[in-house]
Design a protein around this motif. Structure first.
Motif, PDB file in Angstrom:
ATOM      1  N   SER A 141       0.819  -1.308   0.071  1.00 28.02           N
ATOM      2  CA  SER A 141      -0.003   0.202   0.199  1.00 28.02           C
ATOM      3  C   SER A 141       0.911   1.270   0.022  1.00 28.02           C
ATOM      4  CB  SER A 141      -0.748  -0.194   1.180  1.00 28.02           C
ATOM      5  OG  SER A 141      -1.701   1.200   1.296  1.00 28.02           O
ATOM      6  N   LEU A 142       1.791   1.208   0.573  1.00 31.35           N
ATOM      7  CA  LEU A 142       2.785   2.282   0.619  1.00 31.35           C
ATOM      8  C   LEU A 142       3.718   2.509  -0.462  1.00 31.35           C
ATOM      9  CD1 LEU A 142       4.620   1.973   3.955  1.00 31.35           C
ATOM     10  CD2 LEU A 142       3.065   3.941   3.492  1.00 31.35           C
ATOM     11  N   THR A 143       3.940   1.452  -1.208  1.00 26.91           N
ATOM     12  CA  THR A 143       4.595   1.568  -2.564  1.00 26.91           C
ATOM     13  C   THR A 143       3.707   2.058  -3.671  1.00 26.91           C
ATOM     14  OG1 THR A 143       5.917  -0.618  -1.893  1.00 26.91           O
ATOM     15  CG2 THR A 143       5.985   0.014  -4.235  1.00 26.91           C
ATOM     16  N   ASN A 144       2.561   2.118  -3.595  1.00 27.94           N
ATOM     17  CA  ASN A 144       1.581   2.454  -4.410  1.00 27.94           C
ATOM     18  C   ASN A 144       1.480   3.799  -4.328  1.00 27.94           C
ATOM     19  OD1 ASN A 144       0.993  -0.204  -5.432  1.00 27.94           O
ATOM     20  ND2 ASN A 144      -1.013  -0.210  -4.132  1.00 27.94           N
ATOM     21  N   GLN A 145       2.118   4.612  -3.092  1.00 20.63           N
ATOM     22  CA  GLN A 145       1.967   5.921  -2.984  1.00 20.63           C
ATOM     23  C   GLN A 145       3.408   6.368  -3.009  1.00 20.63           C
ATOM     24  OE1 GLN A 145      -0.547   7.861  -2.220  1.00 20.63           O
ATOM     25  NE2 GLN A 145      -2.058   6.049  -2.492  1.00 20.63           N
ATOM     26  N   ASP A 146       4.484   5.560  -3.628  1.00 18.50           N
ATOM     27  CA  ASP A 146       5.860   6.073  -3.934  1.00 18.50           C
ATOM     28  C   ASP A 146       6.466   6.132  -2.706  1.00 18.50           C
ATOM     29  OD1 ASP A 146       5.374   5.788  -6.773  1.00 18.50           O
ATOM     30  OD2 ASP A 146       4.841   7.998  -6.601  1.00 18.50           O
ATOM     31  N   ILE A 147       6.200   5.369  -1.581  1.00 18.66           N
ATOM     32  CA  ILE A 147       7.072   5.461  -0.136  1.00 18.66           C
ATOM     33  C   ILE A 147       7.553   4.195  -0.160  1.00 18.66           C
ATOM     34  CG2 ILE A 147       6.958   5.595   2.323  1.00 18.66           C
ATOM     35  CD1 ILE A 147       5.999   8.003   0.683  1.00 18.66           C
ATOM     36  N   GLU A 148       8.950   4.166   0.279  1.00 21.50           N
ATOM     37  CA  GLU A 148       9.756   2.631   0.342  1.00 21.50           C
ATOM     38  C   GLU A 148      10.411   2.863   1.653  1.00 21.50           C
ATOM     39  OE1 GLU A 148       9.468   0.186  -1.207  1.00 21.50           O
ATOM     40  OE2 GLU A 148       8.381   0.721  -3.007  1.00 21.50           O
ATOM     41  N   VAL A 149      10.349   1.686   2.417  1.00 16.57           N
ATOM     42  CA  VAL A 149      11.132   1.866   3.790  1.00 16.57           C
ATOM     43  C   VAL A 149      12.612   2.137   3.328  1.00 16.57           C
ATOM     44  CG1 VAL A 149      12.045   0.476   5.874  1.00 16.57           C
ATOM     45  CG2 VAL A 149       9.596   0.203   4.924  1.00 16.57           C
ATOM     46  N   GLU A 150      13.370   2.777   4.235  1.00 18.97           N
ATOM     47  CA  GLU A 150      14.816   2.940   3.852  1.00 18.97           C
ATOM     48  C   GLU A 150      15.522   2.381   4.707  1.00 18.97           C
ATOM     49  OE1 GLU A 150      15.700   7.535   4.160  1.00 18.97           O
ATOM     50  OE2 GLU A 150      13.564   7.862   3.754  1.00 18.97           O
ATOM     51  N   ARG A 151      16.315   1.169   4.251  1.00 14.71           N
ATOM     52  CA  ARG A 151      17.115   0.367   5.057  1.00 14.71           C
ATOM     53  C   ARG A 151      18.557   0.226   4.522  1.00 14.71           C
ATOM     54  NH1 ARG A 151      13.762  -3.672   7.486  1.00 14.71           N
ATOM     55  NH2 ARG A 151      11.438  -3.511   6.819  1.00 14.71           N
ATOM     56  N   PRO A 152      19.498  -0.062   5.329  1.00 14.72           N
ATOM     57  CA  PRO A 152      19.339   0.022   6.845  1.00 14.72           C
ATOM     58  C   PRO A 152      19.703   1.385   7.241  1.00 14.72           C
ATOM     59  CG  PRO A 152      21.616  -1.038   6.346  1.00 14.72           C
ATOM     60  CD  PRO A 152      20.460  -0.706   5.058  1.00 14.72           C
TER      61      PRO A 152
END
Length: 579
Positions: free
Chosen positions: A133-144
């Motif tokens: 759902s986040l990816t559909n809003q162009d948001i990705e988890v920043e790791r690490p």
């Protein structure tokens, strides 16, 4: 100075001399952090989410989603994939020496909800769904990546200054200013430690082994049961179904035996074979064969609570295990964490939209810390029973005693407090349903379509608004007052629902406007159950107004005989916390 917006939240290479800005920074990308990010994005604010792990570590954690949590997820449009994948569990059963001892519905019969069950679904599915759902809003988890410093910043609009370290890029650092920081980084929260917030509670010597596996057995318990099994030669185990034919098995190691045999059952010395052996013994005289092990671990049972859940003048908040942690015995971790997020985010967003006063943010700790305290108290009793000498039937009795609370349906917030009460809860008269309780999702009939539905079926996907129920009783008599209430508007008030006991043929004779007809629900099940729930025994008011908060809890119940009396009560409630 570069600013990160909701449409462009990717990280660019920066140095300490460059400061980025963001509305919300979330540290921790487990289910709690991912849910917070989803709700914030839905509300139209910018967000970045960090996690210190190189890859997600899904297995072995929050695999129970209770019915109340499903209501909240559905309200935000985030439940569909979980419901289509998980296994719905109706009851908890106990067995002694292979013989059935008791069977208890997981959710109390009196609860009014379409989700009267426990959903067993792997955390990897929950996290993947929320991440998609986040990816559909162009948001990705920043790791690490992680936050290594938190200070008061010079910008009043973005008052929290953080130093973010990106570990993959040769420990590159970035200065990031935000309006709010949410610490969702688990039981060993680095954010909590940086803020100097202590924890209270204890870690015990009790251990629980857990296995997620494909199994074969001639034990014929249904696929919709959580089973507690015990016999005279084995530890107590709990067994419950998971998605895709998986089974999760908990082995509750006896606390007295652990004390006597610490060398054998030290957490670091309990092996997979020990857990498998005890599980097989507990199922005797039935057979249990492990076809494949997907995950196994050993938990140390304990209950710990942060002394504070917010800091820096309600600019930094702790959610989920960062604020409170308990054993996995009753599956409270992810559910309590999700409850934290749903309680907090709507308040933050309304404050930032300029429609709510900043002091509503203090109600997060007022409302959620007592809930966490009760979760820990119940967990302590249940974990001790599971690991002690009590029978599995007695353990199930403990579950039954507390199930209204542990399933989430019985959680209640209170308007009183040590520092001026709670502006989001207007004190109400004694009744079956009161302010601070979850608003029951009663079955009613929609007047226009004639179809049976539930009260809050229409509010799904509109979680960031208040809703108003107008209990009109006899609509022929109360029409004038009801029309005045429907004509009153407020920026944070969304759906208005009129509930009446008047038969449909009499309503038709009233020649009501079509907009009003669409709002009408007929309360003709179980002796007008909606009206019965909200009325006091001596209540002779013609109309009652129930204001339901975005998180599904009742904010106010206002009664009166005239339109002006009702409107004054409703306005008083909103004026208490809105700008």
């Amino acid at each position: 100075m570069s600013t990160t917006s909701p449409s462009n939240t990717t990280t660019t290479t920066t140095t300490e001399s460059t400061t980025n800005q963001i509305d919300f920074l979330i540290v921790g990308a487990g289910p709690v952090g991912l849910l917070a990010a989803n709700l914030i994005i839905q509300a139209g604010f910018s967000v970045r989410i960090l996690d210190v792990e190189y890859e997600p570590n899904h297995w072995g954690r929050g695999d129970w989603i209770h019915g109340r949590t499903l209501e909240l997820l559905e309200r935000a449009g985030l439940a569909e994939e979980l419901l289509s994948t998980g296994v719905k569990v109706d009851q908890i059963t106990s067995y002694m020496n292979g013989e059935l001892q008791s069977s208890i519905p997981f959710v109390p019969d009196e609860v009014e909800s379409k989700h009267q069950y426990l959903l067993c679904v792997g955390q990897h599915i929950t996290e993947t769904s929320l991440q998609s759902s986040l990816t559909n809003q162009d948001i990705e988890v920043e790791r690490p990546a992680t936050v290594i410093n938190i200070v008061q910043g010079p910008d009043e609009k973005y008052p929290v200054r953080t130093t973010v370290m990106h570990l993959r890029d040769e420990a590159r650092t970035e200065q990031l200013d935000c309006k709010y920081l949410l610490g969702c980084d688990g039981a060993h929260s680095d954010i909590r430690q940086q803020l100097g917030i202590q924890t209270e509670g204890e870690t015990t010597e009790t251990h629980a082994g857990v296995i997620d596996a494909l199994v074969r057995t001639n034990f014929n318990a249904g696929r919709k049961d959580v089973c507690m099994l015990q016999n005279s030669v084995a530890k107590t185990i709990s067994l419950f179904p998971r998605e895709n034919g998986l089974t999760r098995i908990f082995v509750h190691f006896d606390e007295n035996e652990l004390e006597m045999r610490k060398e054998q059952y030290n957490r670091n010395k309990i092996q997979l074979e020990d857990i498998q052996r005890e599980a097989k013994r507990a199922l005797l005289p039935h057979r249990l064969e492990f076809l494949g092990i997907l995950y196994w671990s050993v938990y140390v049972v304990g209950q710990r609570l942060a002394t504070e859940m917010d800091a820096m003048k309600q600019r930094v908040f702790l959610c989920g295990d960062a604020a409170h942690c308990q054993s996995p015995t009753l599956g409270q971790g992810v559910n309590t964490g999700f409850g934290d997020v749903f309680n907090l985010v709507w308040k933050l967003c309304m404050v930032e939209r300029g429609v709510a006063k900043r002091d509503v943010l203090s109600t997060y700790t007022k409302e959620r810390r007592p809930v966490a305290q009760q979760v820990l108290a119940v967990d302590k009793v249940a974990a001790k029973a599971a690991a002690g000498h009590q029978s599995s039937k007695e353990y199930c009795n403990i579950v039954q005693e507390h199930r209204a609370f542990t399933t989430g349906f019985g959680i209640q917030y209170h308007h009183d407090g040590n520092d001026g009460g709670n502006p989001l809860l207007l004190p109400s008269k004694e009744a079956k349903v009161q302010t601070g309780m979850r608003a029951p999702n009663f079955k009613v009939f929609h007047y226009v379509t004639g179809r049976k539905t539930r009260l809050f079926e229409k509010v799904h996907g509109d979680w960031l608004a208040f809703n108003m129920l107008v209990l009109a009783d006899d609509l022929v008599k109360s029409r004038e007052a009801v029309e005045s209430l429907l004509a009153w508007k407020h920026p944070i008030l969304s759906t208005q629902i009129v509930i009446t006991t008047t038969p449909a043929d009499k309503i038709e004779q009233e020649n009501l406007p079509s907009s009003m007809k669409e709002c009408i629900m007929l309360d003709k099940l179980n002796r007008a159950q909606v009206h019965a729930a909200y009325r006091t025994s001596n209540n002779n008011d013609d109309v009652q107004v129930v204001v339901v908060r975005p998180d599904g809890y009742i904010g106010a119940i206002v009664g009166g005989t005239t339109a002006s009396e009702l409107l004054d009560g409703v306005k008083k409630y909103f004026e208490g916390f809105t700008v």
